[in-house]
Scaffold this active site. Structure first.
Site, PDB file in Angstrom:
ATOM      1  N   GLY A   7      93.543  53.834  80.793  1.00  0.00           N
ATOM      2  CA  GLY A   7      94.843  53.165  80.538  1.00  0.00           C
ATOM      3  C   GLY A   7      94.732  52.204  81.642  1.00  0.00           C
ATOM      4  N   ARG A  29      81.984  69.308  79.629  1.00  0.00           N
ATOM      5  CA  ARG A  29      80.818  68.989  80.784  1.00  0.00           C
ATOM      6  C   ARG A  29      80.923  69.459  82.049  1.00  0.00           C
ATOM      7  NH1 ARG A  29      83.418  62.855  80.620  1.00  0.00           N
ATOM      8  NH2 ARG A  29      85.534  63.804  80.080  1.00  0.00           N
ATOM      9  N   GLY A  82      92.783  70.999  78.980  1.00  0.00           N
ATOM     10  CA  GLY A  82      91.651  70.591  78.655  1.00  0.00           C
ATOM     11  C   GLY A  82      90.423  71.858  78.353  1.00  0.00           C
ATOM     12  N   LYS A 114      79.902  91.824 111.059  1.00  0.00           N
ATOM     13  CA  LYS A 114      81.000  92.292 110.124  1.00  0.00           C
ATOM     14  C   LYS A 114      81.675  93.352 110.099  1.00  0.00           C
ATOM     15  CE  LYS A 114      80.929  95.567 107.631  1.00  0.00           C
ATOM     16  NZ  LYS A 114      80.661  96.469 106.883  1.00  0.00           N
ATOM     17  N   SER A 142      67.643  98.215 123.984  1.00  0.00           N
ATOM     18  CA  SER A 142      66.497  96.787 123.362  1.00  0.00           C
ATOM     19  C   SER A 142      66.300  98.002 122.149  1.00  0.00           C
ATOM     20  CB  SER A 142      65.916  96.097 123.396  1.00  0.00           C
ATOM     21  OG  SER A 142      66.036  95.107 124.429  1.00  0.00           O
ATOM     22  N   ASN A 159      76.879  94.113 127.043  1.00  0.00           N
ATOM     23  CA  ASN A 159      75.487  93.642 126.829  1.00  0.00           C
ATOM     24  C   ASN A 159      74.827  94.721 125.615  1.00  0.00           C
ATOM     25  OD1 ASN A 159      73.746  91.381 127.509  1.00  0.00           O
ATOM     26  ND2 ASN A 159      72.332  93.564 127.306  1.00  0.00           N
ATOM     27  N   ARG A 217      79.774  87.113 109.573  1.00  0.00           N
ATOM     28  CA  ARG A 217      80.957  88.063 108.322  1.00  0.00           C
ATOM     29  C   ARG A 217      82.298  87.930 108.606  1.00  0.00           C
ATOM     30  NH1 ARG A 217      77.447  92.269 106.130  1.00  0.00           N
ATOM     31  NH2 ARG A 217      78.912  91.764 104.936  1.00  0.00           N
ATOM     32  N   ARG A 234      63.939 110.191 122.557  1.00  0.00           N
ATOM     33  CA  ARG A 234      62.758 109.413 121.868  1.00  0.00           C
ATOM     34  C   ARG A 234      61.350 109.837 122.787  1.00  0.00           C
ATOM     35  NH1 ARG A 234      63.495 104.175 125.998  1.00  0.00           N
ATOM     36  NH2 ARG A 234      62.668 104.931 127.837  1.00  0.00           N
TER      37      ARG A 234
HETATM   38  C1  UD1 Z   1      94.275  59.990  80.644  1.00  0.00           C
HETATM   39  C2  UD1 Z   1      95.594  58.867  80.162  1.00  0.00           C
HETATM   40  C3  UD1 Z   1      95.053  57.783  80.923  1.00  0.00           C
HETATM   41  C4  UD1 Z   1      95.105  57.733  82.158  1.00  0.00           C
HETATM   42  C5  UD1 Z   1      93.834  58.584  81.910  1.00  0.00           C
HETATM   43  C6  UD1 Z   1      93.538  59.559  83.883  1.00  0.00           C
HETATM   44  C7  UD1 Z   1      96.739  59.715  78.255  1.00  0.00           C
HETATM   45  C8  UD1 Z   1      97.537  58.813  76.824  1.00  0.00           C
HETATM   46  N1  UD1 Z   1      96.302  58.921  78.537  1.00  0.00           N
HETATM   47  O1  UD1 Z   1      93.647  59.544  79.281  1.00  0.00           O
HETATM   48  O2  UD1 Z   1      95.803  56.721  80.667  1.00  0.00           O
HETATM   49  O3  UD1 Z   1      93.860  56.337  83.107  1.00  0.00           O
HETATM   50  O4  UD1 Z   1      93.790  59.793  81.854  1.00  0.00           O
HETATM   51  O5  UD1 Z   1      92.644  59.944  83.738  1.00  0.00           O
HETATM   52  O6  UD1 Z   1      97.284  60.227  78.925  1.00  0.00           O
HETATM   53  N2  UD1 Z   1      95.250  67.167  78.245  1.00  0.00           N
HETATM   54  C9  UD1 Z   1      96.314  68.733  77.923  1.00  0.00           C
HETATM   55  N3  UD1 Z   1      96.185  68.992  76.441  1.00  0.00           N
HETATM   56  C10 UD1 Z   1      95.976  67.665  75.647  1.00  0.00           C
HETATM   57  C11 UD1 Z   1      95.380  66.598  76.232  1.00  0.00           C
HETATM   58  C12 UD1 Z   1      94.786  66.179  78.057  1.00  0.00           C
HETATM   59  O7  UD1 Z   1      96.323  69.082  78.911  1.00  0.00           O
HETATM   60  O8  UD1 Z   1      96.198  68.366  75.096  1.00  0.00           O
HETATM   61  C13 UD1 Z   1      95.011  67.436  79.904  1.00  0.00           C
HETATM   62  C14 UD1 Z   1      93.379  67.227  80.201  1.00  0.00           C
HETATM   63  O9  UD1 Z   1      92.674  68.708  80.518  1.00  0.00           O
HETATM   64  C15 UD1 Z   1      93.026  66.351  81.603  1.00  0.00           C
HETATM   65  C16 UD1 Z   1      94.290  65.528  81.103  1.00  0.00           C
HETATM   66  O10 UD1 Z   1      95.602  66.288  80.537  1.00  0.00           O
HETATM   67  O11 UD1 Z   1      92.942  66.971  82.716  1.00  0.00           O
HETATM   68  C17 UD1 Z   1      94.402  63.935  80.694  1.00  0.00           C
HETATM   69  O12 UD1 Z   1      93.856  64.477  79.597  1.00  0.00           O
HETATM   70  P1  UD1 Z   1      92.689  63.271  78.563  1.00  0.00           P
HETATM   71  O13 UD1 Z   1      92.328  63.596  77.550  1.00  0.00           O
HETATM   72  O14 UD1 Z   1      91.292  63.462  80.086  1.00  0.00           O
HETATM   73  O15 UD1 Z   1      93.082  61.788  78.541  1.00  0.00           O
HETATM   74  P2  UD1 Z   1      92.689  60.265  78.743  1.00  0.00           P
HETATM   75  O16 UD1 Z   1      91.967  60.186  77.584  1.00  0.00           O
HETATM   76  O17 UD1 Z   1      91.255  60.459  80.128  1.00  0.00           O
END
Ligand code: UD1
Ligand code: MG
Length: 457
Positions: free
Chosen positions: A143, A17, A13, A337, A391, A363, A319, A426
């Site tokens: 979903g 955000r 992903g 440390k 000290s 001490n 540390r 000293r």
């Molecule tokens: C997905 C699920 C949804 C579920 C939700 C939970 C599908 C179609 N839907 O939806 O049913 O309730 O997650 O959070 O799977 N990612 C990739 N490559 C891609 C797309 C996504 O690596 O091409 C990864 C994203 O980084 C993320 C995860 O897959 O970590 C989920 O992807 P996201 O696009 O958030 O799916 P949702 O629409 O939230």
């Protein structure tokens, strides 16, 4: 475990955000990157193969995964075309693997091992696909898991394609799903992108499996476990959940936390039974505290071992590389440390102990500093047992103070001190009799003359 296991971890992903130059999955929870949490989960489940699917835009995530798992353990998904497409990207890395595969997410760090294990064991009960579901407080865009009257899983319907009736379903898809790997990849090859988002949905494999006469099942999880992190706000929520769980566990294991909500743990903090932790203590990574030790308020510890019965703080900074011996005391505004502090030794006030060995029962007086750094290199200080450091002693390393030796307050020690000796460095003190009295009288007279100037000017 009779069937071999593999994990496919999605980390492709964009994480926009997070508004971060660091990949989302490398942001830490409990001091450990989220990706590491998911890899640890996969390992804990006994997965013999783990593949992390990364995007072209997050080479740092790829590097981290390969550092943990070895070369060739990542698969590139470029461009990202949906969750089914992401899982398919792992197919080549799993060539020849005929066991069960689970799909995990590198931005979902809190899933418990027992919960994920249940996703695998459900396959052994005659289900071709098992999906981790949860009752959502607010189902929103998740979903929906649609079940048959018998309680099997019929299909997963994405919110965007769901009917108004389906949208009322609160059982939601966490995203975690398992199936025998060969079947999973066969089904994925049939997934199309003719849907609202134009993406390849992993969730379609449930209906596709059912169409072939297979059964699917939803496995329950708590909503808190399957929390996905998309923003810094959600990262803080995940951190808070981790902290709450970790504190709870510590207390169940016999640790007293006087104000648990103020104590900050790392993922690997080890506190023995009968450790007491006062309010506002931070445990950085790699801290081990043995039984009977007390960590007093406002102390910060990192990469150290605190041995039995030791007393730390209040306001101590321990540390990396510190080894605080049994029943030793490290008091307020003391920093250590790479310091090996012997049993029963004390450094109670305002001291810096770096690159040092301190013998048992020695001490260390208030204001002592091991001068360990010359701007280029670090040097060691060796202090024997039963010594007494006066000290405000400056110990200019490399230097040693022998067993039972003493240093006079305010001394700058640049030469080794033999065992049993007193080192004083000293200048001789002079007393000027009556000087202070005369000085005060002179100053008081001058002040009085200034306050009442002669009149008529
Ligand atoms: C997905 C699920 C949804 C579920 C939700 C939970 C599908 C179609 N839907 O939806 O049913 O309730 O997650 O959070 O799977 N990612 C990739 N490559 C891609 C797309 C996504 O690596 O091409 C990864 C994203 O980084 C993320 C995860 O897959 O970590 C989920 O992807 P996201 O696009 O958030 O799916 P949702 O629409 O939230
Ligand atoms: Mg999502």
């Amino acid at each position: 475990m009779s069937r071999s296991r593999a994990a496919i971890i999605l980390a492709a992903g964009h994480g926009t955000r997070m508004k971060s130059s660091l990949s989302k999955v490398l942001h830490p929870v409990g001091g450990r990157p989220m990706l590491d949490w998911t890899i640890a989960l996969a390992r804990g489940l006994g997965c013999e193969k783990i593949v992390v699917v990364v995007g072209a835009h997050n080479p740092d995530a790829r590097a981290r995964a390969e550092a943990l798992l070895g070369p060739g353990t990542t698969a590139l998904q470029d461009p990202p075309l949906g969750t089914a497409h992401a899982v398919r990207a792992a197919q080549a890395a799993l060539a020849g693997f005929s066991g069960d595969a689970i799909v995990l997410y590198a931005d979902t760090p809190l899933i418990g091992a027992a919960t994920a294990d249940h996703v695998f064991t459900t396959l052994a009960e005659g289900y071709a696909v098992s999906v981790l579901g949860f009752e959502a407080e607010d189902p929103g865009a998740y979903g929906r898991l649609i079940e048959t009257p018998e309680g099997d899983l019929a299909a997963i319907v994405e919110a965007k394609e769901a009917s108004p009736e389906q949208l009322t379903v609160r059982l939601c898809n966490s995203g975690v799903l398992a199936a025998p790997a060969p079947l999973l990849f066969e089904l994925l090859a049939e997934v199309k992108n003719d849907n609202a988002k134009g993406e390849y949905y992993l969730t379609d494999v449930v209906a596709l499996a059912r169409a072939r006469g297979h059964k699917a099942k939803a496995v329950p999880a708590q909503e808190a476990e399957v929390l996905g992190v998309n923003s810094r706000v959600e990262l803080a929520v995940a951190e808070a959940r981790f902290q709450a769980a970790r504190r709870h566990q510590a207390m169940l294991e016999g640790v007293t936390l006087i104000a648990p909500e103020t104590v900050h743990f790392s993922h690997d903090t080890q506190l023995a039974a009968d450790v007491v932790v006062e309010p506002h203590v931070v445990f950085g990574p790699k801290v081990v505290v043995e039984t009977g030790a007390v960590i007093r308020a406002f102390s910060h510890l990192e990469d150290c071992i605190i041995r039995r019965g030791a007393l730390i703080g209040p306001y101590a900074r321990i540390r990396p590389g510190s080894d605080i011996g049994e029943n030793a005391h490290i008091g307020n505004f003391v920093e250590t440390k790479k310091a090996k502090i012997g049993a029963g030794a004390k450094a109670n006030h305002l001291t810096y102990l770096g690159d040092v060995t301190v013998g048992a029962k020695t001490n260390i007086g208030a204001g002592t500093v091991t001068c360990n750094y010359d701007g280029f290199d670090k040097y060691h200080t060796e202090i024997g047992a039963n010594a007494f450091i006066g000290s405000d002693t400056m110990l200019v390393a490399p230097v040693s103070v022998g067993e039972g030796a003493m240093t006079g307050s305010g001394s700058v020690i640049t030469k080794d001190v033999p065992a049993g000796a007193l080192a004083v460095e000293r200048s001789e003190q002079r007393n000027l009799d009556g000087w202070a009295t005369k000085f005060r009288a002179r100053k008081a007279a001058a002040k009085a003359a200034k306050a009442s100037p002669p009149s008529g000017d």
